[in-house]
Scaffold this active site. Sequence first.
Site, PDB file in Angstrom:
ATOM      1  N   LYS A   1      43.707  43.583  95.618  1.00  0.00           N
ATOM      2  CA  LYS A   1      44.023  44.974  94.838  1.00  0.00           C
ATOM      3  C   LYS A   1      42.698  45.775  95.148  1.00  0.00           C
ATOM      4  O   LYS A   1      41.860  45.209  95.637  1.00  0.00           O
ATOM      5  CB  LYS A   1      43.926  44.639  93.201  1.00  0.00           C
ATOM      6  CG  LYS A   1      44.433  45.732  92.341  1.00  0.00           C
ATOM      7  CD  LYS A   1      45.865  45.404  92.368  1.00  0.00           C
ATOM      8  CE  LYS A   1      46.769  46.530  91.327  1.00  0.00           C
ATOM      9  NZ  LYS A   1      47.886  45.755  90.935  1.00  0.00           N
TER      10      LYS A   1
HETATM   11  N1  GLU Z   1      50.976  47.596  92.017  1.00  0.00           N
HETATM   12  C1  GLU Z   1      52.149  46.657  92.029  1.00  0.00           C
HETATM   13  C2  GLU Z   1      51.797  45.569  91.254  1.00  0.00           C
HETATM   14  O1  GLU Z   1      50.796  45.520  90.702  1.00  0.00           O
HETATM   15  C3  GLU Z   1      52.778  46.702  93.547  1.00  0.00           C
HETATM   16  C4  GLU Z   1      51.981  45.959  94.191  1.00  0.00           C
HETATM   17  C5  GLU Z   1      52.515  45.762  95.903  1.00  0.00           C
HETATM   18  O2  GLU Z   1      53.786  46.333  96.049  1.00  0.00           O
HETATM   19  O3  GLU Z   1      51.968  45.521  96.826  1.00  0.00           O
HETATM   20  O4  GLU Z   1      52.621  44.559  91.436  1.00  0.00           O
END
Ligand code: GLU
Length: 416
Positions: free
Chosen positions: A107
């Site tokens: 993240k």
């Molecule tokens: N931000 C989204 C999540 O928390 C998508 C992450 C992604 O597609 O890599 O799952």
Amino acid sequence: MQELDTPTFRLAVAQFDQAAEAMGLDTNLRERLKLPQRSLVVSLPVRMDDGRVEVFTGYRVQHDSSRGPSKGGVRYHPDVSLGEVAALAMWMTWKCALAGLPYGGAKGGVQVAPKSLSPGELQRLTRRYAAEIFPLIGPDKDVPAPDVGTDAQIMAWMMDTYSQQVGYAVPGVVTGKPLSIGGSLGREEATGRGVVYVTLEALRHLNLPIETATVAVQGFGNVGAHTARIMQQQGARVIAVSDVSGGIYNPKGLDIATLMRRDPSQPLYQTKLGDAITNEELLQLECTVLVPAALSEQITGKNADRLKCRILSEGANGPTTLEADHILADKGIFVIPDILANSGGVIVSYFEWVQDLQRFFWSAADIQNRLQDIITSAFHRTLRFSSERRVSMRMAALMSGIDQVAQAHLQRGLYP
Ligand code: GLU
């Protein structure tokens, strides 16, 4: 690590500890999986429109990469911290493993209120962030995506900055891009569509017909708005939605399409399409399905007892604390945990990445069908695990995800 010690990180670790204990996870592995594999903190000097230079703080945390490149969004929000990003990265690891995607978890985030920046400032901040985390990312290493406060345009700037550094177009370095540069059909609505698919399965499991189901959605961003829209398309009555400034309630049902078409700077309550309610009141509405689709730790030991939904379908990451989980279990509320309910986003990100790597693009129907297959089977696997092992849906989802990651670690062995 002291800097990690925030409420969201403590929640992620407490959930992990509970699952690890229940599955008798190897203690050495337990110590490792509680912490991120790699964390990068970056300072981002940005030339503001008035000529000043403002320095923002950004992060990219890779929690685990034992099963493949790490994957996860980038969040722009004033409350972003290393601990929050590390918690969200850990949840991405379990989420990808639970869905069977060949990814680890990561993240990113920048501590900023994106709406306070001009488009030029936002672009310069994004490009500097992409340049600073450049050593960590790449289609085989770590693949960012949108999250709270970021969108397809921001992904386009990240893709361009990365591509300029290497000298050729690399669409697979980020997902959630615009279609013109290798984005995927169906990616924008994917998280909401996934929430709907698992919610439909839960309704069927509990013998609740969709035609009489009422839905309340906290958060009207990308996840909340598409969830509300598609739930309505499926025949449910969406009785309340909210954004940061509050919500609206209409027991006859809200017109979601009209709400989505409004000028996004207009607060929902000003539309007069329903009675104004607070976010807290929305959570306590009597409804069939409650979808928290905003930030973490919204349902806590303080308000869980007042929830009156039958199903809690977690569109957000980490919306429910551990104390709240116990209360919800006592009340017999059926919880579809975040790492399952909101996995539609990363599932379609995976499709986007595969299409980019193969340079071969799929139809919207292919995307929807494959998303439905993957998320529905993850739902039923979790439900089976939960009833066979007599654990909550959250514990079942975490234990299955963690088990996949543990196997990868044990089979790869410890280096050196
Ligand atoms: N931000 C989204 C999540 O928390 C998508 C992450 C992604 O597609 O890599 O799952």
